[in-house]
Write a protein that holds these residues in place. Structure first.
Motif, short mmCIF file in Angstrom:
data_model
loop_
_atom_site.label_atom_id
_atom_site.label_comp_id
_atom_site.label_asym_id
_atom_site.label_seq_id
_atom_site.Cartn_x
_atom_site.Cartn_y
_atom_site.Cartn_z
N MET A 90 -12.14 -15.39 -3.49
CA MET A 90 -13.11 -14.96 -4.48
C MET A 90 -14.07 -13.95 -3.87
O MET A 90 -14.61 -14.17 -2.79
N THR A 91 -14.28 -12.84 -4.56
CA THR A 91 -15.24 -11.82 -4.16
C THR A 91 -15.90 -11.27 -5.41
O THR A 91 -15.22 -10.85 -6.34
N GLU A 92 -17.22 -11.30 -5.42
CA GLU A 92 -17.98 -10.77 -6.54
C GLU A 92 -17.55 -11.39 -7.87
O GLU A 92 -17.50 -10.73 -8.90
N GLY A 93 -17.23 -12.68 -7.84
CA GLY A 93 -16.85 -13.37 -9.07
C GLY A 93 -15.45 -13.08 -9.56
O GLY A 93 -15.08 -13.52 -10.66
N LYS A 94 -14.65 -12.36 -8.76
CA LYS A 94 -13.28 -12.03 -9.15
C LYS A 94 -12.28 -12.62 -8.16
O LYS A 94 -12.61 -12.85 -6.99
N VAL A 95 -11.06 -12.83 -8.65
CA VAL A 95 -9.99 -13.26 -7.76
C VAL A 95 -9.64 -12.10 -6.84
O VAL A 95 -9.36 -10.99 -7.30
N ASN A 96 -9.68 -12.34 -5.53
CA ASN A 96 -9.36 -11.31 -4.55
C ASN A 96 -8.09 -11.71 -3.80
O ASN A 96 -8.07 -12.72 -3.09
N LEU A 97 -7.04 -10.92 -3.94
CA LEU A 97 -5.75 -11.24 -3.34
C LEU A 97 -5.59 -10.69 -1.93
O LEU A 97 -4.52 -10.82 -1.33
N ALA A 98 -6.64 -10.07 -1.38
CA ALA A 98 -6.54 -9.46 -0.06
C ALA A 98 -6.06 -10.43 1.02
O ALA A 98 -5.28 -10.04 1.89
N ASN B 99 0.86 -1.18 0.00
CA ASN B 99 0.00 0.00 0.00
C ASN B 99 0.90 1.23 0.00
O ASN B 99 1.51 1.56 1.01
N ALA B 100 0.96 1.92 -1.14
CA ALA B 100 1.80 3.10 -1.25
C ALA B 100 1.00 4.38 -1.07
O ALA B 100 1.51 5.48 -1.31
N GLY B 101 -0.25 4.26 -0.64
CA GLY B 101 -1.09 5.43 -0.46
C GLY B 101 -1.36 5.73 0.99
O GLY B 101 -0.61 5.31 1.88
N THR B 102 -2.46 6.44 1.24
CA THR B 102 -2.80 6.87 2.60
C THR B 102 -4.15 6.35 3.06
O THR B 102 -4.58 6.66 4.16
N ILE B 103 -4.83 5.59 2.20
CA ILE B 103 -6.17 5.08 2.52
C ILE B 103 -6.12 3.57 2.69
O ILE B 103 -5.41 2.86 1.97
N LEU B 104 -6.89 3.07 3.62
CA LEU B 104 -6.98 1.64 3.87
C LEU B 104 -7.44 0.89 2.61
O LEU B 104 -8.34 1.33 1.91
N ILE B 105 -6.80 -0.24 2.33
CA ILE B 105 -7.17 -1.10 1.21
C ILE B 105 -7.93 -2.30 1.74
O ILE B 105 -7.46 -3.00 2.63
N GLU B 106 -9.09 -2.53 1.19
CA GLU B 106 -9.95 -3.63 1.63
C GLU B 106 -9.84 -4.85 0.71
O GLU B 106 -9.77 -5.98 1.17
N ASN B 107 -9.86 -4.61 -0.61
CA ASN B 107 -9.82 -5.69 -1.59
C ASN B 107 -8.74 -5.44 -2.63
O ASN B 107 -8.41 -4.29 -2.93
N ILE B 108 -8.21 -6.52 -3.19
CA ILE B 108 -7.27 -6.42 -4.30
C ILE B 108 -7.73 -7.40 -5.36
O ILE B 108 -7.49 -8.61 -5.28
N PHE B 109 -8.42 -6.89 -6.38
CA PHE B 109 -8.96 -7.75 -7.42
C PHE B 109 -7.95 -7.94 -8.55
O PHE B 109 -7.31 -6.98 -8.99
N MET B 110 -7.80 -9.16 -9.02
CA MET B 110 -6.91 -9.45 -10.13
C MET B 110 -7.72 -9.92 -11.33
O MET B 110 -8.51 -10.86 -11.22
N THR B 111 -7.57 -9.24 -12.44
CA THR B 111 -8.22 -9.64 -13.69
C THR B 111 -7.18 -9.65 -14.80
O THR B 111 -6.12 -9.04 -14.68
N VAL B 112 -7.51 -10.33 -15.89
CA VAL B 112 -6.57 -10.46 -17.01
C VAL B 112 -7.29 -10.10 -18.31
O VAL B 112 -8.44 -10.49 -18.53
N LYS B 113 -6.60 -9.33 -19.16
CA LYS B 113 -7.16 -8.93 -20.45
C LYS B 113 -6.18 -9.29 -21.55
O LYS B 113 -5.00 -8.96 -21.47
N ALA B 114 -6.65 -9.97 -22.58
CA ALA B 114 -5.81 -10.36 -23.72
C ALA B 114 -6.04 -9.41 -24.89
O ALA B 114 -7.14 -8.89 -25.09
N LYS B 115 -4.98 -9.20 -25.67
CA LYS B 115 -5.09 -8.28 -26.81
C LYS B 115 -4.01 -8.61 -27.83
O LYS B 115 -3.06 -9.33 -27.55
#
Length: 223
Positions: free
Chosen positions: A159-167, A78-94
């Motif tokens: 898993m949270t909301e159908g996404k991978v959550n790394l929290a 966490n490089a910011g100043t606000i608490l982080i609750e979730n960390i969602f990981m998604t992948v996009k191909a192109k």
């Protein structure tokens, strides 16, 4: 924002009543107070760095063949100043190219098996089902991550909301997080081995020779 406070109003009214009766003059007392306010929004910033010294944190691999595998280790901070609750990981191909082989993007992405590990100091180097984010006896491909087809494949706590959550892996060296102490995320990608052949005797995977694709791994931090 300015707040004005008037004092002595009751006194002024009383004097005014006397002046009407007695015909004299009056003076009202007045006082003001100012409250100075300041609002500033905080910073929500997730830092994803390599945990392998001088190695790059991206996957940029050429000349892969069936059976080859590659891995990367990531430290989440966490490089910011606000608490982080979730960390969602998604992948996009192109930017897919099949080199005129007739292979589709989904077919090519399905050739790469993905494994995700939560590695900490006590199990560093031990990549097994116990510290895997993926359910035992289950396979996840790059196609699954791109399409978000992960139901029943990722362990419930990740898993949270159908996404991978790394929290649950946690964020390191920063108390501004509701997650646990940071560990290491390991992403391993393996080019599947498939010995099946087509009707003309060629290996099925021949059509994936000289195929190329770019893909982005996105980490989204939310509060």
């Amino acid at each position: 924002m300015t707040i004005k406070k008037k004092l002595g109003v009751g006194m002024a009214s009383a004097v005014l009543g006397l002046s009407l009766i007695g015909g004299g003059t009056f003076a009202a007392f007045n006082d003001t107070a100012t409250v100075n306010n300041h609002f500033a929004s905080g910073t929500l910033k997730l830092s994803v760095g390599s945990n392998e010294g001088n190695k790059p944190n991206n996957f940029d691999i050429s000349n892969m063949k069936p059976g080859d595998s590659v891995q990367r280790k990531y430290r989440l901070e966490n490089a910011g100043t606000i608490l982080i609750e979730n960390i969602f990981m998604t992948v996009k191909a192109k930017e897919y190219s099949n080199n005129d082989s007739g292979a589709t993007l989904e077919e090519f992405l399905n050739q790469f098996e993905i494994t995700l590990y939560n590695v900490h100091s006590k199990n560093d180097g031990e990549y097994n089902d116990k510290n895997s984010l993926i359910k035992e006896n289950t396979s996840v491909t790059l196609k699954d991550l791109v399409k978000g087809d992960l139901s029943g494949k990722i362990k419930g706590r990740y898993m949270t909301e159908g996404k991978v959550n790394l929290a649950p892996i946690g964020i390191s060296n920063n108390s501004r997080s509701s997650t646990s102490k940071g560990n290491t995320l390991v992403i391993m990608i393996k080019f599947k081995e498939d010995s099946s052949k087509t009707d003309n005797g060629e290996f099925y995977q021949n059509k994936f020779m000289n195929n190329t694709v770019n893909f982005d791994i996105n980490f989204e931090a939310t509060q």
